[in-house]
Design a protein around this motif. Structure first.
Motif, PDB file in Angstrom:
ATOM      1  N   ARG A   1       0.820  -1.129   0.095  1.00  0.00           N
ATOM      2  CA  ARG A   1      -0.207  -0.285  -0.146  1.00  0.00           C
ATOM      3  C   ARG A   1       0.688   1.332  -0.105  1.00  0.00           C
ATOM      4  N   ARG A   2       1.803   1.191   0.550  1.00  0.00           N
ATOM      5  CA  ARG A   2       3.180   2.412   0.595  1.00  0.00           C
ATOM      6  C   ARG A   2       3.617   2.216  -0.845  1.00  0.00           C
ATOM      7  N   PRO A   3       3.411   3.523  -1.664  1.00  0.00           N
ATOM      8  CA  PRO A   3       4.102   3.300  -3.144  1.00  0.00           C
ATOM      9  C   PRO A   3       5.643   3.259  -2.997  1.00  0.00           C
ATOM     10  N   LEU A   4       6.343   3.910  -1.805  1.00  0.00           N
ATOM     11  CA  LEU A   4       7.734   3.634  -1.797  1.00  0.00           C
ATOM     12  C   LEU A   4       8.264   2.412  -1.648  1.00  0.00           C
ATOM     13  N   PHE A   5       7.462   1.609  -0.958  1.00  0.00           N
ATOM     14  CA  PHE A   5       7.644   0.187  -0.817  1.00  0.00           C
ATOM     15  C   PHE A   5       7.743  -0.697  -1.906  1.00  0.00           C
ATOM     16  N   ALA A   6       6.614  -0.204  -2.770  1.00  0.00           N
ATOM     17  CA  ALA A   6       6.559  -0.955  -4.108  1.00  0.00           C
ATOM     18  C   ALA A   6       7.790  -0.771  -4.966  1.00  0.00           C
ATOM     19  N   PHE A   7       8.187   0.787  -5.092  1.00  0.00           N
ATOM     20  CA  PHE A   7       9.252   1.099  -5.940  1.00  0.00           C
ATOM     21  C   PHE A   7      10.505   0.137  -5.450  1.00  0.00           C
ATOM     22  N   ALA A   8      10.728   0.390  -3.998  1.00  0.00           N
ATOM     23  CA  ALA A   8      11.783  -0.337  -3.369  1.00  0.00           C
ATOM     24  C   ALA A   8      11.969  -1.791  -3.891  1.00  0.00           C
ATOM     25  N   CYS A   9      10.779  -2.635  -3.965  1.00  0.00           N
ATOM     26  CA  CYS A   9      10.648  -3.884  -4.430  1.00  0.00           C
ATOM     27  C   CYS A   9      11.168  -4.088  -5.643  1.00  0.00           C
ATOM     28  N   LEU A  10      10.737  -3.007  -6.717  1.00  0.00           N
ATOM     29  CA  LEU A  10      11.149  -2.992  -8.130  1.00  0.00           C
ATOM     30  C   LEU A  10      12.716  -3.014  -8.284  1.00  0.00           C
ATOM     31  N   PHE A  11      13.237  -2.162  -7.355  1.00  0.00           N
ATOM     32  CA  PHE A  11      14.816  -1.803  -7.450  1.00  0.00           C
ATOM     33  C   PHE A  11      15.416  -2.973  -6.940  1.00  0.00           C
ATOM     34  N   ASN A  12      14.850  -3.795  -5.815  1.00  0.00           N
ATOM     35  CA  ASN A  12      15.506  -4.900  -5.494  1.00  0.00           C
ATOM     36  C   ASN A  12      15.235  -6.012  -6.358  1.00  0.00           C
ATOM     37  N   LEU A  13      14.391  -6.035  -7.164  1.00  0.00           N
ATOM     38  CA  LEU A  13      14.483  -7.026  -8.276  1.00  0.00           C
ATOM     39  C   LEU A  13      15.227  -6.827  -9.128  1.00  0.00           C
TER      40      LEU A  13
ATOM     41  N   LEU B   1       7.085  -5.327  10.053  1.00  0.00           N
ATOM     42  CA  LEU B   1       8.218  -5.326   9.678  1.00  0.00           C
ATOM     43  C   LEU B   1       8.529  -6.670   9.406  1.00  0.00           C
ATOM     44  N   GLY B   2       7.892  -7.593   9.700  1.00  0.00           N
ATOM     45  CA  GLY B   2       8.462  -9.122   9.264  1.00  0.00           C
ATOM     46  C   GLY B   2       7.999  -9.322   7.671  1.00  0.00           C
ATOM     47  N   ALA B   3       6.401  -9.012   7.345  1.00  0.00           N
ATOM     48  CA  ALA B   3       5.921  -9.353   6.328  1.00  0.00           C
ATOM     49  C   ALA B   3       6.655  -8.464   5.148  1.00  0.00           C
ATOM     50  N   ALA B   4       6.996  -6.989   5.427  1.00  0.00           N
ATOM     51  CA  ALA B   4       7.699  -6.281   4.586  1.00  0.00           C
ATOM     52  C   ALA B   4       9.182  -6.776   4.237  1.00  0.00           C
ATOM     53  N   SER B   5       9.818  -7.088   5.380  1.00  0.00           N
ATOM     54  CA  SER B   5      11.194  -7.751   5.070  1.00  0.00           C
ATOM     55  C   SER B   5      11.125  -8.924   4.204  1.00  0.00           C
ATOM     56  N   GLY B   6      10.219 -10.043   4.612  1.00  0.00           N
ATOM     57  CA  GLY B   6      10.363 -10.954   3.857  1.00  0.00           C
ATOM     58  C   GLY B   6       9.808 -10.811   2.159  1.00  0.00           C
ATOM     59  N   LEU B   7       9.005  -9.923   2.098  1.00  0.00           N
ATOM     60  CA  LEU B   7       8.443  -9.577   0.663  1.00  0.00           C
ATOM     61  C   LEU B   7       9.619  -8.757  -0.049  1.00  0.00           C
ATOM     62  N   PHE B   8      10.384  -7.895   0.686  1.00  0.00           N
ATOM     63  CA  PHE B   8      11.663  -7.417   0.189  1.00  0.00           C
ATOM     64  C   PHE B   8      12.704  -8.273  -0.242  1.00  0.00           C
ATOM     65  N   ASN B   9      13.038  -9.147   0.669  1.00  0.00           N
ATOM     66  CA  ASN B   9      14.115 -10.156   0.295  1.00  0.00           C
ATOM     67  C   ASN B   9      13.626 -11.258  -0.758  1.00  0.00           C
ATOM     68  N   LEU B  10      12.292 -11.517  -0.745  1.00  0.00           N
ATOM     69  CA  LEU B  10      11.684 -12.445  -1.918  1.00  0.00           C
ATOM     70  C   LEU B  10      11.971 -11.777  -3.247  1.00  0.00           C
ATOM     71  N   MET B  11      11.931 -10.298  -3.414  1.00  0.00           N
ATOM     72  CA  MET B  11      12.073  -9.772  -4.594  1.00  0.00           C
ATOM     73  C   MET B  11      13.554 -10.003  -5.045  1.00  0.00           C
ATOM     74  N   ARG B  12      14.362  -9.628  -3.902  1.00  0.00           N
ATOM     75  CA  ARG B  12      16.008  -9.836  -4.442  1.00  0.00           C
ATOM     76  C   ARG B  12      16.237 -11.231  -4.858  1.00  0.00           C
ATOM     77  N   ASN B  13      15.691 -12.447  -4.394  1.00  0.00           N
ATOM     78  CA  ASN B  13      15.825 -13.923  -4.482  1.00  0.00           C
ATOM     79  C   ASN B  13      15.140 -14.074  -5.967  1.00  0.00           C
ATOM     80  N   LEU B  14      14.146 -13.656  -6.089  1.00  0.00           N
ATOM     81  CA  LEU B  14      13.361 -13.859  -7.416  1.00  0.00           C
ATOM     82  C   LEU B  14      14.089 -13.124  -8.275  1.00  0.00           C
ATOM     83  N   GLY B  15      14.594 -11.924  -8.247  1.00  0.00           N
ATOM     84  CA  GLY B  15      15.497 -11.127  -9.286  1.00  0.00           C
ATOM     85  C   GLY B  15      16.701 -12.006  -9.444  1.00  0.00           C
ATOM     86  N   GLY B  16      17.220 -12.644  -8.548  1.00  0.00           N
ATOM     87  CA  GLY B  16      18.521 -13.396  -8.815  1.00  0.00           C
ATOM     88  C   GLY B  16      18.274 -14.829  -9.494  1.00  0.00           C
TER      89      GLY B  16
END
Length: 534
Positions: free
Chosen positions: A280-292, A408-423
């Motif tokens: 719901r936070r646009p900044l989080f969504a953009f951060a996940c795209l960058f992490n991908l 924080l737990g959900a956000a951290s999990g999703l954020f790290n998931l995007m990095r691993n998916l990107g990899g």
């Protein structure tokens, strides 16, 4: 006095974790970060020793690849699930259980008696190790504020890149010096120490066991099917003609169905296993795209450079490790710089510079030839290592700063998931690009040799003359010369393939710069407090 100290060690800080003494904060964070290092280190530790593992377990080439795939599939399922489990079991007991089970599964991997047992234990190792990675990010942002919090993304970013980068070379050295089983035995003592210490020290929240009774099982199963199926397709696709292979096509369709069901339950379930609320936070969504994108470039470059050094230059595991280590050295040097800049300048400027430098390093590498070695790769790798921290630190800050403690737990999990998916996507895609570009380059070189028949004939005659010192038989010498010329053409075609792949990756990072203006944080302002977003 001794009882007083033991009581202080076991003190419960769940009511106000930020009030915890600073030395204790850093001790807890350091222990958890080392656990994260072990989990990430084991992703790639077997990649340089697969032949030894295969020989020890009497496994074929297709079977041994599952030692890597099983770990990645299981880890990918656990990462987004960790936020739910942390709330249900508490961060303390989830991390301790994960670390203990990771240690036990490492021991079982070392004791494996067949390829089937190894694959099963590696899946368990990946599933339990996957929980440790996002928990460290969440705990770091829960415990620290201000300038101390600014160090967290830099430290964890360094661990996230350094651990998988060191895995292949360290694994090769361990196998050479001891035995392939020690690739797993080395985790046992550190794992036990971390689990024991965290069982005493890590008291920052309370468990809510009632969550386990109302778990949405269809949501969990659909997530597992989607992520495991996607990882399988990405891992095995480049080797088996993607959807042209029936098994991969079935896995792809199964993953698609799993994704649709996962999204339906995530949006409409009263108690979803994985909350998408952080998006719901646009900044989080953009951060996940960058992490991908960062995960794509980071893991793809970590994968490509050792492959080039092994297949084109014929480097040993030790030589490869010495060549790629400069990336980690540059990261360590830039950690403090990145942490300091994140407190002083607009993160948009910081990530823009990081993406630009990363693209520049890839562009420099796109001039690679079959003769490049340590010194030719030195500057591109130094720039890449420095740029990684300028990308990762602002991305982590954008993702987790301002997130409520319960999210924080959900956000951290999703954020790290995007990095691993990107990899995972990155390694699969660059593998396909490399094979296709190498075939095209080989065809062009063969065509060029065909057009200049006299030059090709002269080259073959020269090689045959040299081979006559090896074999006095003219026909055998001519065959050796043809084989040598074929290898030379193949080597040059492969080097040209690497050129094209690095060039395309550079353009991808340049394209990611388009997203930067949409990421709005107050310039120079420190991250907002954890409850500011709610």
């Amino acid at each position: 006095m001794r009882l007083t100290r033991l009581s202080a060690l076991g003190q419960d800080w769940s009511a106000d974790p930020e009030a915890m003494p600073t030395p204790r904060k850093f001790l807890i964070f350091g222990l958890m970060a080392f656990g994260q290092f072990l989990a990430l280190f084991d992703i790639q530790i077997v990649s340089a020793s697969q032949r030894d593992v295969a020989a020890g377990l009497a496994a074929g080439g297709d079977e041994i690849s599952w030692v890597q795939t099983a770990y990645l599939m299981a880890e990918l399922v656990m990462i987004p699930l960790s936020g739910f489990l942390a709330r249900a079991l508490s961060t303390r007991w989830l991390f301790v259980a994960s670390c203990a089970m990771f240690t036990l599964s490492s021991l079982l991997c070392g004791l494996s008696w067949s390829i089937g047992s190894m694959i099963a234990f590696r899946a368990l190792q990946g599933f339990t190790g996957g929980a440790m990675v996002p928990l460290v990010f969440a705990v770091g942002f829960r415990l620290f504020t201000g300038k101390e919090r600014a160090l967290i993304p830099a430290i964890l970013g360094t661990v996230s890149v350094l651990a998988p980068a060191l895995g292949p070379s360290a694994g090769g050295l361990i196998t050479e010096a001891l035995d392939w089983r020690w690739l797993f035995f080395v985790n046992v003592l550190p794992g036990l120490a971390i689990a024991s210490a965290c069982a005493v020290l890590l008291r920052i929240d309370h468990a809510d066991p009632t969550m386990l009774r109302r778990i949405d099982w269809p949501h969990f199963v659909s997530m597992a099917v989607f992520l495991a199926g996607l990882e399988y397709v990405l891992e095995e696709g480049p080797r088996h003609d993607w959807l042209g292979d029936q098994t991969i096509a079935i896995a792809a369709w199964t993953a698609l169905v799993g994704f649709v069901l996962f999204m339906e339950r995530a949006l409409f379930s009263p108690s979803p296993v994985v909350s998408l609320r952080p998006f719901r936070r646009p900044l989080f969504a953009f951060a996940c795209l960058f992490n991908l994108v960062i995960g794509f470039g980071m893991y793809a470059s970590i994968y490509l450079v050792p492959v080039y050094l092994a297949q084109v230059r014929g480097f040993s595991a030790l030589q490869i490790g010495q060549t790629v280590f400069v990336v980690g050295a540059a990261q360590l040097a830039s950690t403090v710089v990145a942490a300091s800049l994140s407190q002083r300048i607009d993160v948009r400027w910081m990530i823009a510079v990081g993406l630009s430098l990363f693209a520049y390093s890839l562009w420099m590498t796109s001039s690679i030839t079959s003769q490049w070695g340590f010194y030719e790769l030195l500057m591109p790798q130094l720039v890449r290592g420095f740029a990684l921290m300028l990308c990762i630190v602002p991305a982590v800050n954008m993702a987790l700063s301002g997130v409520a403690p319960q999210d924080l737990g959900a956000a951290s999990g999703l954020f790290n998931l995007m990095r691993n998916l990107g990899g995972a996507i990155g390694i699969a895609v660059v593998n396909s690009w490399l094979m296709d570009d190498t075939r095209i380059a080989a065809a062009r070189l063969s065509e060029a040799l065909g057009h200049s028949g006299r030059a090709a004939g002269d080259a073959l005659s020269t090689l045959a003359g040299r081979m006559s010192t090896v074999s006095p038989d003219p026909d055998h010498a001519s065959a050796l010369a043809s084989a040598t010329l074929g290898r030379l053409v193949g080597r040059e075609a492969l080097a040209m393939g690497f050129d094209d792949v690095f060039r395309v990756m550079a353009w991808m990072f340049i394209g990611a710069l388009v997203l930067v203006p949409f990421c709005r944080l107050m310039p120079g302002a420190p991250p907002p407090p954890p409850d500011a977003a709610h």
